[in-house]
Design a protein around this motif. Structure first.
Motif, PDB file in Angstrom:
ATOM      1  N   GLY A   1      11.388  13.605  -3.449  1.00  0.00           N
ATOM      2  CA  GLY A   1      11.106  12.175  -3.335  1.00  0.00           C
ATOM      3  C   GLY A   1       9.926  11.865  -2.447  1.00  0.00           C
ATOM      4  O   GLY A   1       9.497  10.723  -2.343  1.00  0.00           O
ATOM      5  N   GLY A   2       9.371  12.891  -1.782  1.00  0.00           N
ATOM      6  CA  GLY A   2       8.279  12.679  -0.833  1.00  0.00           C
ATOM      7  C   GLY A   2       6.953  13.233  -1.313  1.00  0.00           C
ATOM      8  O   GLY A   2       6.826  13.694  -2.450  1.00  0.00           O
ATOM      9  N   SER A   3       5.953  13.170  -0.444  1.00  0.00           N
ATOM     10  CA  SER A   3       4.606  13.600  -0.832  1.00  0.00           C
ATOM     11  C   SER A   3       3.899  14.297   0.332  1.00  0.00           C
ATOM     12  O   SER A   3       4.320  14.197   1.475  1.00  0.00           O
ATOM     13  CB  SER A   3       3.800  12.386  -1.281  1.00  0.00           C
ATOM     14  OG  SER A   3       3.842  11.380  -0.288  1.00  0.00           O
TER      15      SER A   3
ATOM     16  N   ARG B   1      -2.530  11.372 -16.576  1.00  0.00           N
ATOM     17  CA  ARG B   1      -1.237  10.722 -16.324  1.00  0.00           C
ATOM     18  C   ARG B   1      -1.383   9.702 -15.195  1.00  0.00           C
ATOM     19  O   ARG B   1      -2.172   9.891 -14.278  1.00  0.00           O
ATOM     20  CB  ARG B   1      -0.198  11.759 -15.879  1.00  0.00           C
ATOM     21  CG  ARG B   1       0.062  12.819 -16.919  1.00  0.00           C
ATOM     22  CD  ARG B   1       1.075  12.323 -17.917  1.00  0.00           C
ATOM     23  NE  ARG B   1       1.582  13.420 -18.738  1.00  0.00           N
ATOM     24  CZ  ARG B   1       2.805  13.442 -19.235  1.00  0.00           C
ATOM     25  NH1 ARG B   1       3.640  12.462 -19.003  1.00  0.00           N
ATOM     26  NH2 ARG B   1       3.185  14.449 -19.984  1.00  0.00           N
ATOM     27  N   ASP B   2      -0.570   8.700 -15.260  1.00  0.00           N
ATOM     28  CA  ASP B   2      -0.542   7.719 -14.172  1.00  0.00           C
ATOM     29  C   ASP B   2       0.421   8.244 -13.095  1.00  0.00           C
ATOM     30  O   ASP B   2       1.585   8.479 -13.385  1.00  0.00           O
ATOM     31  CB  ASP B   2      -0.047   6.369 -14.702  1.00  0.00           C
ATOM     32  CG  ASP B   2       0.147   5.378 -13.561  1.00  0.00           C
ATOM     33  OD1 ASP B   2      -0.602   5.472 -12.566  1.00  0.00           O
ATOM     34  OD2 ASP B   2       1.051   4.519 -13.667  1.00  0.00           O
ATOM     35  N   PRO B   3      -0.065   8.487 -11.867  1.00  0.00           N
ATOM     36  CA  PRO B   3       0.843   9.009 -10.829  1.00  0.00           C
ATOM     37  C   PRO B   3       1.773   7.915 -10.292  1.00  0.00           C
ATOM     38  O   PRO B   3       1.749   7.580  -9.109  1.00  0.00           O
ATOM     39  CB  PRO B   3      -0.112   9.538  -9.758  1.00  0.00           C
ATOM     40  CG  PRO B   3      -1.349   8.731  -9.911  1.00  0.00           C
ATOM     41  CD  PRO B   3      -1.432   8.301 -11.356  1.00  0.00           C
ATOM     42  N   ALA B   4       2.624   7.390 -11.172  1.00  0.00           N
ATOM     43  CA  ALA B   4       3.480   6.248 -10.816  1.00  0.00           C
ATOM     44  C   ALA B   4       4.505   6.639  -9.753  1.00  0.00           C
ATOM     45  O   ALA B   4       4.792   5.864  -8.840  1.00  0.00           O
ATOM     46  CB  ALA B   4       4.184   5.737 -12.062  1.00  0.00           C
ATOM     47  N   GLY B   5       5.048   7.863  -9.883  1.00  0.00           N
ATOM     48  CA  GLY B   5       6.065   8.320  -8.925  1.00  0.00           C
ATOM     49  C   GLY B   5       5.474   8.439  -7.528  1.00  0.00           C
ATOM     50  O   GLY B   5       6.121   8.141  -6.530  1.00  0.00           O
TER      51      GLY B   5
ATOM     52  N   LEU C   1       5.559   4.276  -0.675  1.00  0.00           N
ATOM     53  CA  LEU C   1       6.206   3.113  -0.047  1.00  0.00           C
ATOM     54  C   LEU C   1       7.622   3.434   0.396  1.00  0.00           C
ATOM     55  O   LEU C   1       8.108   2.904   1.390  1.00  0.00           O
ATOM     56  CB  LEU C   1       6.252   1.944  -1.050  1.00  0.00           C
ATOM     57  CG  LEU C   1       4.903   1.502  -1.619  1.00  0.00           C
ATOM     58  CD1 LEU C   1       5.120   0.452  -2.696  1.00  0.00           C
ATOM     59  CD2 LEU C   1       4.005   0.959  -0.511  1.00  0.00           C
ATOM     60  N   GLN C   2       8.290   4.332  -0.351  1.00  0.00           N
ATOM     61  CA  GLN C   2       9.728   4.529  -0.134  1.00  0.00           C
ATOM     62  C   GLN C   2      10.077   5.666   0.808  1.00  0.00           C
ATOM     63  O   GLN C   2      11.072   5.607   1.512  1.00  0.00           O
ATOM     64  CB  GLN C   2      10.419   4.787  -1.476  1.00  0.00           C
ATOM     65  CG  GLN C   2      10.553   3.527  -2.314  1.00  0.00           C
ATOM     66  CD  GLN C   2      10.792   3.857  -3.775  1.00  0.00           C
ATOM     67  OE1 GLN C   2      11.104   4.986  -4.121  1.00  0.00           O
ATOM     68  NE2 GLN C   2      10.638   2.874  -4.638  1.00  0.00           N
ATOM     69  N   HIS C   3       9.297   6.744   0.803  1.00  0.00           N
ATOM     70  CA  HIS C   3       9.689   7.936   1.546  1.00  0.00           C
ATOM     71  C   HIS C   3       8.888   8.067   2.841  1.00  0.00           C
ATOM     72  O   HIS C   3       7.691   7.798   2.865  1.00  0.00           O
ATOM     73  CB  HIS C   3       9.473   9.172   0.660  1.00  0.00           C
ATOM     74  CG  HIS C   3      10.211  10.381   1.132  1.00  0.00           C
ATOM     75  ND1 HIS C   3       9.715  11.200   2.106  1.00  0.00           N
ATOM     76  CD2 HIS C   3      11.417  10.894   0.783  1.00  0.00           C
ATOM     77  CE1 HIS C   3      10.583  12.181   2.319  1.00  0.00           C
ATOM     78  NE2 HIS C   3      11.623  12.014   1.531  1.00  0.00           N
TER      79      HIS C   3
ATOM     80  N   SER D   1       7.729  10.520   4.331  1.00  0.00           N
ATOM     81  CA  SER D   1       6.626  11.473   4.305  1.00  0.00           C
ATOM     82  C   SER D   1       5.335  10.816   3.800  1.00  0.00           C
ATOM     83  O   SER D   1       4.252  11.364   3.957  1.00  0.00           O
ATOM     84  CB  SER D   1       6.977  12.652   3.404  1.00  0.00           C
ATOM     85  OG  SER D   1       7.143  12.184   2.076  1.00  0.00           O
ATOM     86  N   GLY D   2       5.468   9.616   3.183  1.00  0.00           N
ATOM     87  CA  GLY D   2       4.296   8.954   2.603  1.00  0.00           C
ATOM     88  C   GLY D   2       3.301   8.450   3.629  1.00  0.00           C
ATOM     89  O   GLY D   2       2.128   8.277   3.332  1.00  0.00           O
ATOM     90  N   ARG D   3       3.776   8.238   4.879  1.00  0.00           N
ATOM     91  CA  ARG D   3       2.919   7.644   5.908  1.00  0.00           C
ATOM     92  C   ARG D   3       1.640   8.459   6.146  1.00  0.00           C
ATOM     93  O   ARG D   3       0.548   7.924   6.220  1.00  0.00           O
ATOM     94  CB  ARG D   3       3.712   7.520   7.208  1.00  0.00           C
ATOM     95  CG  ARG D   3       3.155   6.495   8.162  1.00  0.00           C
ATOM     96  CD  ARG D   3       3.973   6.457   9.428  1.00  0.00           C
ATOM     97  NE  ARG D   3       4.104   7.789   9.994  1.00  0.00           N
ATOM     98  CZ  ARG D   3       5.174   8.222  10.632  1.00  0.00           C
ATOM     99  NH1 ARG D   3       6.200   7.455  10.774  1.00  0.00           N
ATOM    100  NH2 ARG D   3       5.209   9.449  11.111  1.00  0.00           N
ATOM    101  N   GLN D   4       1.807   9.786   6.229  1.00  0.00           N
ATOM    102  CA  GLN D   4       0.637  10.625   6.495  1.00  0.00           C
ATOM    103  C   GLN D   4      -0.303  10.661   5.289  1.00  0.00           C
ATOM    104  O   GLN D   4      -1.506  10.782   5.444  1.00  0.00           O
ATOM    105  CB  GLN D   4       1.078  12.029   6.869  1.00  0.00           C
ATOM    106  CG  GLN D   4       1.830  12.025   8.196  1.00  0.00           C
ATOM    107  CD  GLN D   4       1.902  13.380   8.836  1.00  0.00           C
ATOM    108  OE1 GLN D   4       1.681  14.387   8.192  1.00  0.00           O
ATOM    109  NE2 GLN D   4       2.191  13.410  10.121  1.00  0.00           N
ATOM    110  N   VAL D   5       0.271  10.572   4.097  1.00  0.00           N
ATOM    111  CA  VAL D   5      -0.566  10.549   2.888  1.00  0.00           C
ATOM    112  C   VAL D   5      -1.362   9.242   2.848  1.00  0.00           C
ATOM    113  O   VAL D   5      -2.564   9.244   2.565  1.00  0.00           O
ATOM    114  CB  VAL D   5       0.301  10.717   1.619  1.00  0.00           C
ATOM    115  CG1 VAL D   5      -0.563  10.671   0.374  1.00  0.00           C
ATOM    116  CG2 VAL D   5       1.079  12.023   1.675  1.00  0.00           C
ATOM    117  N   VAL D   6      -0.696   8.125   3.153  1.00  0.00           N
ATOM    118  CA  VAL D   6      -1.383   6.836   3.171  1.00  0.00           C
ATOM    119  C   VAL D   6      -2.530   6.870   4.185  1.00  0.00           C
ATOM    120  O   VAL D   6      -3.639   6.410   3.905  1.00  0.00           O
ATOM    121  CB  VAL D   6      -0.387   5.695   3.513  1.00  0.00           C
ATOM    122  CG1 VAL D   6      -1.120   4.395   3.791  1.00  0.00           C
ATOM    123  CG2 VAL D   6       0.597   5.500   2.373  1.00  0.00           C
ATOM    124  N   SER D   7      -2.270   7.477   5.363  1.00  0.00           N
ATOM    125  CA  SER D   7      -3.327   7.513   6.382  1.00  0.00           C
ATOM    126  C   SER D   7      -4.476   8.421   5.945  1.00  0.00           C
ATOM    127  O   SER D   7      -5.643   8.124   6.186  1.00  0.00           O
ATOM    128  CB  SER D   7      -2.761   7.907   7.750  1.00  0.00           C
ATOM    129  OG  SER D   7      -2.769   9.292   7.917  1.00  0.00           O
TER     130      SER D   7
END
Ligand SMILES: [Zn+2]
Ligand SMILES: [Zn+2]
Length: 415
Positions: free
Chosen positions: A36-38, A82-86, A92-94, A96-102
């Motif tokens: 569920g993370g990235s 492909r659209d990376p929809a997931g 936004l949800q996981h 682990s996304g914070r570091q990817v967003v930054s």
């Protein structure tokens, strides 16, 4: 679950055990992507990218950007479109996304125009792999897509492991990249071995002492600013701390505070990814090096004294300190000995200031014993706002070769 080895690990049947040494071959990195993370990782031309679907049936989205912000699957030899929809949802949800967003914000890349690659989309088996080769430098983002599972379903997102075999690997100690901050830092200072740096921290703020390359000691001391204003030096007293906490040194949880001789709590330990430190000895002193035949060697105590003079703190020949990452041990004859630290690249401790403090941290210059694995390296200190929400946790590994995981907050915690 499978732990199929993709990269053969060097095995040693007998011989000296070297704590803290990477178990993967030179030049291979492992980046677990939580279900569920990235994860976002910098890639260089020629790097070999391998994804492993650990438990199977885990659709995985991959996006690659070059330095100009152009996204094209062909750059890593994959099929895109492909659209990376997931991935967009996961950011936004996981957590682990914070570091990817930054990482995306820093580089100014936009996911809207990203060319998404979908791996393991046709019912992959446990342990299955996909491999790509990067033809240019860039940023790779991997997402083990999936959200919260319906109660009646069987599709919980599971971990995917990203391996990168670097085309041009860097040296074992000294080549690790500085990890991202846990949040926006207030203070962000690098301390080279043989330096000590003071910094001010307000009550409630967080202090992160990070061992950038692994196996490096960092001596820490904190003084109550209120006491200093009254002309009193009230710093962490290891003897008081041991007596009140009933252990060699505090750990995250109930017995987590470091005290002054007045029994005032100065700092609380919130997170510790290593769990092996020293509070018995002094920060290294001129005399220690002299006794071992190295008169005049740069040392942590003199460095601390020099830097603390700016706060009207009196010189001491040897400073009691919390010697983070210093691996000392007591044997059956009560002798104190030492060995190489357990800390690995990126390991850290996170403290919370319980009153306004002047703190000081060192990066130990000792190169005459195993304290810093014979090679002193740098320490990074960061402080964070008191409004940050950092959970109490300790780092642990399922097996010596596994990646560090943080313990999770339980439902009973706030009871
Ligand atoms: Zn030290
Ligand atoms: Zn030292």
């Amino acid at each position: 679950m499978t732990d199929q080895a993709i990269f053969l690990r060097p095995k040693e049947v007998s011989g000296v055990r070297k704590p803290g040494l990477p178990v993967l071959p030179f030049g291979v990195e492992r980046h677990p992507v939580p279900g569920g993370g990235s994860r976002a990782v910098a890639i260089f031309a020629g790097d070999e990218i391998t994804l492993q679907d650990v438990e199977g049936l885990q659709p995985t989205e991959v996006v690659f950007f070059n330095h100009e912000g152009k996204s094209d699957a062909v750059m890593i030899g994959a099929k895109g479109g492909r659209d990376p929809a997931g991935l967009k949802a996961s950011l936004l949800q996981h957590a682990s996304g914070r570091q990817v967003v930054s990482a995306l914000a820093r580089s100014g890349f936009d996911l809207a125009g990203a060319d998404g690659i979908l791996a393991f989309f046709e019912g992959s088996q446990a342990g299955e792999t996909e491999r790509y080769i990067a033809t240019c430098d860039g940023l790779l983002i991997v997402c083990a897509a999936g959200g919260a599972m319906d109660a009646h379903a069987q599709w919980a997102p599971t971990e995917v492991v990203l391996y990168i075999k670097r085309a041009n690997p860097v040296a074992l100690k000294g080549g690790a990249l500085l990890p991202d901050p846990l949040a926006d830092p207030l203070v962000d200072i690098n301390i080279q071995p043989g330096e000590a740096k003071p910094y001010l921290v307000k009550a409630g703020e967080f202090i992160q002492v990070l061992d950038v390359q692994g196996r490096e000691c960092s001596d820490f001391q904190a003084f109550s600013l209120r006491a200093l204003d009254k002309g009193l030096e009230r710093d962490i007293d290891p003897t008081t701390t041991r007596s009140l906490m009933g252990s060699l040194y505090p750990a995250p949880g109930l017995f987590a505070k470091y005290f002054s001789v007045d029994q005032e709590p100065l700092v609380e330990i919130i997170q510790d990814t290593v769990g092996r430190h020293d509070t018995f000895g002094l920060a290294c002193t001129a005399r220690y090096y002299e006794d071992l035949g190295y008169p005049g060697h740069v040392n942590c105590s003199d460095n601390m004294t020099r830097e603390l003079a700016a706060y009207n703190i009196h010189p001491r020949t040897g400073w009691p300190a919390i010697n983070f990452f210093f691996n000392t041990l007591l044997d059956d004859t009560h002798a104190i000995s030492m060995d190489e630290p357990y800390s690995r690249p990126g390991d850290y401790v996170l403290l919370r200031a319980l009153t306004d403090l002047v703190c000081i941290s060192t990066a130990c210059p000792c190169d005459i014993d195993p304290a810093n694995a014979w090679t002193p390296t740098d320490i990074q200190v960061r402080t964070y706002k008191k409004t940050e929400d950092f959970k109490r946790s300790i780092g642990w590994r399922k097996t010596p070769g596994a990646d560090m995981e943080e313990t999770k907050k339980t439902g009973f915690h706030d009871c």
